[in-house]
Scaffold this motif. Structure first.
Motif, PDB file in Angstrom:
ATOM      1  N   SER A 130      -1.697   8.315  -4.745  1.00 46.81           N
ATOM      2  CA  SER A 130      -2.920   9.081  -4.447  1.00 46.81           C
ATOM      3  C   SER A 130      -2.556  10.528  -4.144  1.00 46.81           C
ATOM      4  O   SER A 130      -3.196  11.464  -4.612  1.00 46.81           O
ATOM      5  N   ASN A 135       0.452   2.944  -3.346  1.00 47.86           N
ATOM      6  CA  ASN A 135      -0.928   3.434  -3.485  1.00 47.86           C
ATOM      7  C   ASN A 135      -1.113   4.773  -2.772  1.00 47.86           C
ATOM      8  O   ASN A 135      -1.760   5.678  -3.274  1.00 47.86           O
ATOM      9  N   LYS A 179      -3.446  13.935  -6.417  1.00 45.55           N
ATOM     10  CA  LYS A 179      -4.214  15.056  -5.860  1.00 45.55           C
ATOM     11  C   LYS A 179      -3.423  16.359  -5.885  1.00 45.55           C
ATOM     12  O   LYS A 179      -3.981  17.429  -6.122  1.00 45.55           O
ATOM     13  N   GLN A 207     -10.847   0.088  -5.195  1.00 45.04           N
ATOM     14  CA  GLN A 207      -9.812  -0.835  -4.726  1.00 45.04           C
ATOM     15  C   GLN A 207     -10.416  -1.794  -3.693  1.00 45.04           C
ATOM     16  O   GLN A 207      -9.791  -2.144  -2.702  1.00 45.04           O
ATOM     17  N   GLU A 250      -3.563  17.602  -9.379  1.00 50.61           N
ATOM     18  CA  GLU A 250      -4.897  18.111  -9.686  1.00 50.61           C
ATOM     19  C   GLU A 250      -5.109  19.501  -9.087  1.00 50.61           C
ATOM     20  O   GLU A 250      -5.702  20.376  -9.718  1.00 50.61           O
ATOM     21  N   ASN A 297       0.786  -1.227   0.000  1.00 42.83           N
ATOM     22  CA  ASN A 297       0.000   0.000   0.000  1.00 42.83           C
ATOM     23  C   ASN A 297       0.825   1.287   0.000  1.00 42.83           C
ATOM     24  O   ASN A 297       0.265   2.377   0.004  1.00 42.83           O
ATOM     25  N   LEU A 318     -10.881   5.783  -5.512  1.00 43.47           N
ATOM     26  CA  LEU A 318     -10.549   7.132  -5.949  1.00 43.47           C
ATOM     27  C   LEU A 318     -11.663   7.581  -6.889  1.00 43.47           C
ATOM     28  O   LEU A 318     -11.939   6.917  -7.883  1.00 43.47           O
ATOM     29  N   LYS A 324     -12.117   4.545  -9.519  1.00 38.70           N
ATOM     30  CA  LYS A 324     -11.173   3.432  -9.471  1.00 38.70           C
ATOM     31  C   LYS A 324     -11.333   2.790  -8.104  1.00 38.70           C
ATOM     32  O   LYS A 324     -10.885   3.326  -7.099  1.00 38.70           O
ATOM     33  N   ARG A 351     -15.362   9.214 -12.809  1.00 47.07           N
ATOM     34  CA  ARG A 351     -14.423   8.095 -12.924  1.00 47.07           C
ATOM     35  C   ARG A 351     -14.258   7.517 -11.527  1.00 47.07           C
ATOM     36  O   ARG A 351     -13.994   8.260 -10.581  1.00 47.07           O
ATOM     37  N   ARG A 367     -13.213  10.689  -9.240  1.00 44.95           N
ATOM     38  CA  ARG A 367     -12.946  11.980  -9.861  1.00 44.95           C
ATOM     39  C   ARG A 367     -14.163  12.417 -10.653  1.00 44.95           C
ATOM     40  O   ARG A 367     -14.752  11.631 -11.375  1.00 44.95           O
ATOM     41  N   GLU A 383     -13.985   1.252 -12.693  1.00 41.16           N
ATOM     42  CA  GLU A 383     -13.018   0.174 -12.800  1.00 41.16           C
ATOM     43  C   GLU A 383     -12.866  -0.405 -11.395  1.00 41.16           C
ATOM     44  O   GLU A 383     -12.601   0.336 -10.458  1.00 41.16           O
ATOM     45  N   VAL A 438     -12.498  17.372  -9.639  1.00 38.45           N
ATOM     46  CA  VAL A 438     -12.433  17.172  -8.198  1.00 38.45           C
ATOM     47  C   VAL A 438     -12.152  15.694  -7.946  1.00 38.45           C
ATOM     48  O   VAL A 438     -12.735  14.826  -8.594  1.00 38.45           O
ATOM     49  N   THR A 439     -11.214  15.424  -7.045  1.00 42.69           N
ATOM     50  CA  THR A 439     -10.890  14.032  -6.745  1.00 42.69           C
ATOM     51  C   THR A 439     -11.002  13.778  -5.252  1.00 42.69           C
ATOM     52  O   THR A 439     -10.510  14.565  -4.444  1.00 42.69           O
ATOM     53  N   THR A 440     -11.663  12.701  -4.886  1.00 41.87           N
ATOM     54  CA  THR A 440     -11.732  12.318  -3.476  1.00 41.87           C
ATOM     55  C   THR A 440     -11.317  10.862  -3.331  1.00 41.87           C
ATOM     56  O   THR A 440     -11.258  10.121  -4.307  1.00 41.87           O
ATOM     57  N   GLY A 441     -11.074  10.463  -2.081  1.00 43.97           N
ATOM     58  CA  GLY A 441     -10.682   9.088  -1.808  1.00 43.97           C
ATOM     59  C   GLY A 441      -9.220   8.853  -2.110  1.00 43.97           C
ATOM     60  O   GLY A 441      -8.433   9.793  -2.200  1.00 43.97           O
ATOM     61  N   SER A 442      -8.836   7.591  -2.285  1.00 44.16           N
ATOM     62  CA  SER A 442      -7.442   7.263  -2.563  1.00 44.16           C
ATOM     63  C   SER A 442      -7.373   5.933  -3.294  1.00 44.16           C
ATOM     64  O   SER A 442      -8.392   5.280  -3.516  1.00 44.16           O
ATOM     65  N   LEU A 443      -6.156   5.573  -3.644  1.00 44.70           N
ATOM     66  CA  LEU A 443      -5.944   4.292  -4.325  1.00 44.70           C
ATOM     67  C   LEU A 443      -5.560   3.196  -3.343  1.00 44.70           C
ATOM     68  O   LEU A 443      -5.151   2.113  -3.727  1.00 44.70           O
ATOM     69  N   GLU A 444      -5.685   3.518  -2.052  1.00 48.19           N
ATOM     70  CA  GLU A 444      -5.318   2.513  -1.058  1.00 48.19           C
ATOM     71  C   GLU A 444      -6.309   1.358  -1.051  1.00 48.19           C
ATOM     72  O   GLU A 444      -7.468   1.523  -1.437  1.00 48.19           O
ATOM     73  N   SER A 445      -5.842   0.247  -0.590  1.00 48.35           N
ATOM     74  CA  SER A 445      -6.685  -0.938  -0.511  1.00 48.35           C
ATOM     75  C   SER A 445      -7.919  -0.650   0.346  1.00 48.35           C
ATOM     76  O   SER A 445      -7.837   0.064   1.351  1.00 48.35           O
TER      77      SER A 445
END
Lengths: 337, 88
Positions: free
Chosen positions: A73, A69, A77, B64, A80, A66, B16, B62, B60, B18, B30, B5-12
């Motif tokens: 992330s 990840n 951001k 996880q 962006e 992680n 994420l 993503k 969008r 957008r 996805e 605008v993007t919220t969240g993360s790509l963590e398990s």
């Protein structure tokens, strides 16, 4: 574990050393670098050169945990927040799957590198172009020009393509890193060609001769270029642009001077095969006409000297207020673009 | 300059999200658990958009492996920030 932006020179040196251990080179055009630090020092790093993510590495013991990840992330951001939402990434092909798991989509890959994107879609962009310019599915010829500025050589190339195909797409390099701004290069071409049946002038978009696909094209030095620098661009054209627009032939002028264009042409010849049509460059008193020659003449001899090389539309622009400013800039600097 | 605008993360166990301007409603999802939960998450997103009165945006997501309430929370936060950004 904390994520920080690298600001101090000594921190940058540490990243450089960390990357070296992972067989990566800290690249010169990077403008943002993040690191994840732990008790052992750097655990992971990722950088960006404007909208291109590169130099990503994770310490072996921290892979699949992680760390990447979280790092990615954060980077997504931060970019962006600066208005950079559509991202590209260069990665080694064996890491393509990891990038895919982070939401990146592969565009093309070579034996040595994968080129991916995030927050944008090449298929979508090309689809939008097709609709916007009302293009059908008929076989087409394509010409890709920067036209910095437009010369009679460019027009000759477009004419040649038009003689062989009833539909010609003239792609104008969208990237704004040249003396002549994109908007003006595009307008001059429109002016010069007019409403000719079968000829469509459109932007290259973000995936063709752009800083993302072909950074070397915009570099100030053009001597150390080799095939690998042009390959991503050529493959993207082949895999995406050709099928999206049904392009069956790409017309280029042969290149007696610029090593950059020569390598680009050679790479296209190798990967596009018989779809590449190389045309003898139009000459004037046995001197090939090229945009770089025109810029040189402008710098040394002024506006009157270029009259035989360029169409009326280019000349008219150069006489305008905006044009005068461009000439001043060309005279002041001796960069390539 | 900033449009998305993007919220969240790509963590398990997160996702994420957008939001981008669009003339229609589009959802690009996805997910790691594609087969089993794609439809479920897709419905969750479109229901939440409807509930919030969003008629045109490009989403969008993503995923996880996030749970429903996580996805919903990320989406609602994104919509609220998106409205702040675009409606002043």
């Amino acid at each position: 574990m904390e994520i920080r932006e690298v600001v101090l020179p000594e921190e940058r040196e540490a990243v450089r050393a960390f990357l070296k251990r992972h067989h990566l080179r800290y690249e010169a055009d990077i403008d943002r670098t993040l690191v994840v630090r732990g008790e052992e020092g750097i655990l992971a790093t990722a950088s960006a050169a404007n909208d291109i993510i590169k130099c990503v590495a994770v310490r072996e013991a921290y892979r699949g945990k992680n760390v990447l990840n979280r790092l990615m992330s954060r980077l997504i951001k931060e970019l962006e927040a600066d208005g950079i939402a559509h991202l590209f990434a260069y990665a080694s092909p064996e890491h393509e799957a990891i990038f895919a798991s982070l939401g990146f989509t592969p565009i093309v890959s070579t034996m040595n590198v994968s080129f991916l994107e995030f927050g944008g879609s090449i298929k979508r962009e090309l689809q939008t172009f097709r609709e916007e310019y009302g293009l059908d599915g008929k076989a087409k010829a394509a010409v890709v020009i920067n036209a910095n500025p437009l010369t009679k050589g460019h027009l000759h190339l477009i004419e040649k393509a038009g003689a062989d195909y009833s539909q010609v797409l003239v792609f104008v390099v969208s990237e704004d890193r040249s003396f002549f701004p994109f908007k003006d290069r595009f307008a001059i071409i429109h002016e010069a060609i007019g409403e000719r049946k079968g000829i469509t002038v459109l932007p290259t978009g973000r995936y063709l001769v752009s800083y993302a696909t072909f950074p070397k094209y915009f570099a100030s030095e053009e001597h150390d270029i080799d095939e690998s620098h042009a390959l991503i661009d050529v493959l993207t054209f082949k895999k995406h642009y050709m099928p999206a627009f049904n392009i069956v032939a790409r017309y280029v002028g042969d290149e007696p001077y610029s090593p950059m264009t020569r390598v680009y042409n050679e790479t296209m010849a190798r990967y596009l095969g018989s779809s590449l049509r190389t045309i003898d460059r139009k000459t004037l008193d046995s001197r090939p006409i090229s945009a770089s020659t025109v810029r040189k003449l402008l710098r040394k001899n002024g506006l009157e000297a270029i009259r035989p090389y360029v169409p009326e539309a280019t000349l008219a622009y150069l006489k305008s207020e905006k044009g005068k400013q461009v000439i001043e800039q060309i005279k002041r600097t001796d960069r390539r673009h | 300059m900033k449009e998305t605008v993007t919220t969240g993360s790509l963590e398990s166990s997160d996702c994420l999200i957008r939001l981008e301007p669009s003339e229609q409603l589009e959802i690009d999802l996805e997910t790691d658990v594609h087969e089993a939960f794609y439809e479920h998450i897709h419905t969750l997103i479109s229901d939440t958009l409807e509930e919030m009165g969003v008629q045109s945006v490009y989403v969008r997501c993503k995923d996880q492996g996030a749970l429903d309430f996580t996805i919903r929370a990320r989406l609602i936060a994104a919509i609220e920030r998106y409205r702040e950004l675009h409606d002043g």
